[in-house]
Design a protein around this motif. Structure first.
Motif, PDB file in Angstrom:
ATOM      1  N   ASP A  27      35.977 -15.210 -35.144  1.00  0.00           N
ATOM      2  CA  ASP A  27      36.001 -15.235 -36.598  1.00  0.00           C
ATOM      3  C   ASP A  27      35.045 -16.308 -37.107  1.00  0.00           C
ATOM      4  O   ASP A  27      35.279 -17.501 -36.938  1.00  0.00           O
ATOM      5  N   LEU A  28      33.963 -15.868 -37.732  1.00  0.00           N
ATOM      6  CA  LEU A  28      32.969 -16.764 -38.322  1.00  0.00           C
ATOM      7  C   LEU A  28      32.896 -16.565 -39.839  1.00  0.00           C
ATOM      8  O   LEU A  28      31.902 -16.927 -40.471  1.00  0.00           O
ATOM      9  N   SER A  29      33.916 -15.979 -40.411  1.00  0.00           N
ATOM     10  CA  SER A  29      33.907 -15.675 -41.833  1.00  0.00           C
ATOM     11  C   SER A  29      33.928 -16.933 -42.695  1.00  0.00           C
ATOM     12  O   SER A  29      34.358 -18.004 -42.260  1.00  0.00           O
ATOM     13  N   PHE A  30      33.430 -16.782 -43.910  1.00  0.00           N
ATOM     14  CA  PHE A  30      33.423 -17.863 -44.903  1.00  0.00           C
ATOM     15  C   PHE A  30      32.750 -19.135 -44.387  1.00  0.00           C
ATOM     16  O   PHE A  30      33.328 -20.208 -44.365  1.00  0.00           O
ATOM     17  N   ASN A  31      31.509 -18.961 -43.949  1.00  0.00           N
ATOM     18  CA  ASN A  31      30.655 -20.074 -43.584  1.00  0.00           C
ATOM     19  C   ASN A  31      29.359 -19.959 -44.395  1.00  0.00           C
ATOM     20  O   ASN A  31      29.374 -19.364 -45.487  1.00  0.00           O
ATOM     21  N   LYS A  32      28.265 -20.496 -43.887  1.00  0.00           N
ATOM     22  CA  LYS A  32      26.985 -20.450 -44.593  1.00  0.00           C
ATOM     23  C   LYS A  32      25.918 -19.810 -43.710  1.00  0.00           C
ATOM     24  O   LYS A  32      24.750 -20.191 -43.742  1.00  0.00           O
ATOM     25  N   ILE A  33      26.324 -18.842 -42.922  1.00  0.00           N
ATOM     26  CA  ILE A  33      25.434 -18.171 -41.975  1.00  0.00           C
ATOM     27  C   ILE A  33      24.521 -17.198 -42.719  1.00  0.00           C
ATOM     28  O   ILE A  33      24.994 -16.350 -43.480  1.00  0.00           O
ATOM     29  N   SER A  34      23.225 -17.306 -42.505  1.00  0.00           N
ATOM     30  CA  SER A  34      22.270 -16.436 -43.204  1.00  0.00           C
ATOM     31  C   SER A  34      21.609 -15.406 -42.294  1.00  0.00           C
ATOM     32  O   SER A  34      20.983 -14.466 -42.786  1.00  0.00           O
ATOM     33  N   HIS A  35      21.747 -15.594 -40.980  1.00  0.00           N
ATOM     34  CA  HIS A  35      21.141 -14.651 -40.038  1.00  0.00           C
ATOM     35  C   HIS A  35      22.126 -14.263 -38.936  1.00  0.00           C
ATOM     36  O   HIS A  35      23.002 -15.055 -38.555  1.00  0.00           O
ATOM     37  N   ILE A  36      21.980 -13.047 -38.431  1.00  0.00           N
ATOM     38  CA  ILE A  36      22.748 -12.614 -37.268  1.00  0.00           C
ATOM     39  C   ILE A  36      21.966 -13.087 -36.049  1.00  0.00           C
ATOM     40  O   ILE A  36      21.014 -12.441 -35.612  1.00  0.00           O
ATOM     41  N   ASP A  37      22.354 -14.235 -35.551  1.00  0.00           N
ATOM     42  CA  ASP A  37      21.621 -14.901 -34.486  1.00  0.00           C
ATOM     43  C   ASP A  37      21.712 -14.133 -33.172  1.00  0.00           C
ATOM     44  O   ASP A  37      22.728 -13.511 -32.854  1.00  0.00           O
ATOM     45  N   GLN A  38      20.651 -14.205 -32.396  1.00  0.00           N
ATOM     46  CA  GLN A  38      20.592 -13.547 -31.095  1.00  0.00           C
ATOM     47  C   GLN A  38      21.696 -14.029 -30.161  1.00  0.00           C
ATOM     48  O   GLN A  38      22.112 -13.310 -29.248  1.00  0.00           O
ATOM     49  N   VAL A  39      22.211 -15.240 -30.391  1.00  0.00           N
ATOM     50  CA  VAL A  39      23.257 -15.791 -29.522  1.00  0.00           C
ATOM     51  C   VAL A  39      24.513 -14.915 -29.545  1.00  0.00           C
ATOM     52  O   VAL A  39      25.239 -14.838 -28.548  1.00  0.00           O
ATOM     53  N   LEU A  40      24.748 -14.206 -30.639  1.00  0.00           N
ATOM     54  CA  LEU A  40      25.912 -13.327 -30.715  1.00  0.00           C
ATOM     55  C   LEU A  40      25.787 -12.167 -29.730  1.00  0.00           C
ATOM     56  O   LEU A  40      26.798 -11.644 -29.241  1.00  0.00           O
ATOM     57  N   CYS A  41      24.561 -11.792 -29.428  1.00  0.00           N
ATOM     58  CA  CYS A  41      24.319 -10.676 -28.511  1.00  0.00           C
ATOM     59  C   CYS A  41      24.595 -11.053 -27.058  1.00  0.00           C
ATOM     60  O   CYS A  41      24.621 -10.185 -26.179  1.00  0.00           O
ATOM     61  N   GLU A  42      24.776 -12.344 -26.798  1.00  0.00           N
ATOM     62  CA  GLU A  42      25.077 -12.807 -25.451  1.00  0.00           C
ATOM     63  C   GLU A  42      26.575 -12.762 -25.150  1.00  0.00           C
ATOM     64  O   GLU A  42      26.987 -12.949 -24.005  1.00  0.00           O
ATOM     65  N   LEU A  43      27.384 -12.506 -26.175  1.00  0.00           N
ATOM     66  CA  LEU A  43      28.843 -12.451 -26.000  1.00  0.00           C
ATOM     67  C   LEU A  43      29.225 -11.030 -25.596  1.00  0.00           C
ATOM     68  O   LEU A  43      29.763 -10.245 -26.383  1.00  0.00           O
ATOM     69  N   ARG A  44      28.974 -10.701 -24.361  1.00  0.00           N
ATOM     70  CA  ARG A  44      29.026  -9.313 -23.904  1.00  0.00           C
ATOM     71  C   ARG A  44      30.416  -8.690 -23.921  1.00  0.00           C
ATOM     72  O   ARG A  44      30.549  -7.471 -23.879  1.00  0.00           O
ATOM     73  N   ASP A  45      31.452  -9.499 -23.976  1.00  0.00           N
ATOM     74  CA  ASP A  45      32.802  -8.952 -23.973  1.00  0.00           C
ATOM     75  C   ASP A  45      33.403  -8.900 -25.379  1.00  0.00           C
ATOM     76  O   ASP A  45      34.568  -8.556 -25.546  1.00  0.00           O
ATOM     77  N   LEU A  46      32.587  -9.216 -26.375  1.00  0.00           N
ATOM     78  CA  LEU A  46      33.077  -9.289 -27.751  1.00  0.00           C
ATOM     79  C   LEU A  46      33.514  -7.912 -28.257  1.00  0.00           C
ATOM     80  O   LEU A  46      32.786  -6.927 -28.140  1.00  0.00           O
ATOM     81  N   ARG A  47      34.713  -7.886 -28.824  1.00  0.00           N
ATOM     82  CA  ARG A  47      35.276  -6.653 -29.367  1.00  0.00           C
ATOM     83  C   ARG A  47      35.469  -6.707 -30.876  1.00  0.00           C
ATOM     84  O   ARG A  47      35.341  -5.695 -31.560  1.00  0.00           O
ATOM     85  N   VAL A  48      35.779  -7.890 -31.380  1.00  0.00           N
ATOM     86  CA  VAL A  48      36.036  -8.075 -32.811  1.00  0.00           C
ATOM     87  C   VAL A  48      35.180  -9.233 -33.323  1.00  0.00           C
ATOM     88  O   VAL A  48      35.206 -10.325 -32.747  1.00  0.00           O
ATOM     89  N   LEU A  49      34.435  -8.995 -34.393  1.00  0.00           N
ATOM     90  CA  LEU A  49      33.567 -10.023 -34.965  1.00  0.00           C
ATOM     91  C   LEU A  49      33.708 -10.032 -36.484  1.00  0.00           C
ATOM     92  O   LEU A  49      33.444  -9.031 -37.148  1.00  0.00           O
ATOM     93  N   TYR A  50      34.133 -11.159 -37.030  1.00  0.00           N
ATOM     94  CA  TYR A  50      34.266 -11.317 -38.473  1.00  0.00           C
ATOM     95  C   TYR A  50      33.139 -12.197 -38.995  1.00  0.00           C
ATOM     96  O   TYR A  50      33.007 -13.368 -38.611  1.00  0.00           O
TER      97      TYR A  50
END
Length: 208
Positions: free
Chosen positions: A103-126
């Motif tokens: 859960d990364l909701s309600f932050n100040k993130i402006s880009h979908i960073d490539q680092v998220l693509c390294e979380l290969r077992d990720l099922r739920v992303l907020y």
């Protein structure tokens, strides 16, 4: 959707992976180790103590004092850069490669960073309630083989007319988007949109 209903849905999602390691509402602005608070709650609604509320399962730790959980809450902070996300996950979780709920909701993130693509077992992303403004960056998440739930509402990209079609097209295994089930009809419409968009792009390229 009321805050209470949203909180219940988020909590239930996390429970699929056990109780979450909770770093929400900590005024975190950086994921670098020296900026992350050492004290945090394992209870979904209490960010200031390490005591569980009645009825909640306690989080266990391994011999290295890392948490036996595959869920992480970093919502409602001031995070803008996800560069050190992997280091943070590895610092707190006993099995960082098994992170399945984030859960990364309600932050100040402006880009979908490539680092998220390294979380290969990720099922739920907020990611709702951020500042993401480039819709095409959603395509990056298509490499995640198990991602079935995502939230992106409350970002600038939500105002794009192709918003829902683009996300569903980019993430073919998606079952839920913005807390709403992805229907069979939406999948068909997303596929039609995708083919139409590709034809339009090819035509423009041929005219150049």
């Amino acid at each position: 959707m009321t805050f209470h209903l949203h909180a219940v849905m988020v909590s239930e999602g996390a429970n699929m992976c056990g109780a979450p390691v909770d770093l929400s509402f900590k005024h975190i602005s950086s994921l670098a180790g020296n900026h992350i608070p050492l004290r945090f709650s394992t209870a979904p609604y209490d960010a200031w103590t390490e005591e569980h509320s009645s009825g909640l399962r306690p989080l266990k730790r391994n011999s290295e004092k890392k948490y036996l959980s595959c869920s992480l809450r970093l919502n409602n902070n001031n995070i803008s850069d996800l560069h050190d996300l992997q280091k943070t996950v590895s610092h707190f979780l006993a099995e960082p490669s098994q992170l399945a709920w984030l859960d990364l909701s309600f932050n100040k993130i402006s880009h979908i960073d490539q680092v998220l693509c390294e979380l290969r077992d990720l099922r739920v992303l907020y990611l709702h309630g951020n500042s993401i403004y480039i819709l095409s960056e959603v395509d990056r998440l298509g490499v995640l083989p198990h991602l079935h739930t995502i939230t992106l509402h409350g970002n600038v990209i939500e105002t794009n007319k192709a918003y829902r079609n683009r996300v569903i097209s980019a993430l073919p295994r998606l079952k839920t988007m913005d807390f709403s089930a992805v229907t069979r009809q939406e999948r068909v419409m997303a596929k039609i949109w995708h083919h139409s968009n590709n034809r339009s792009r090819s035509s423009k390229e041929n005219l150049q």
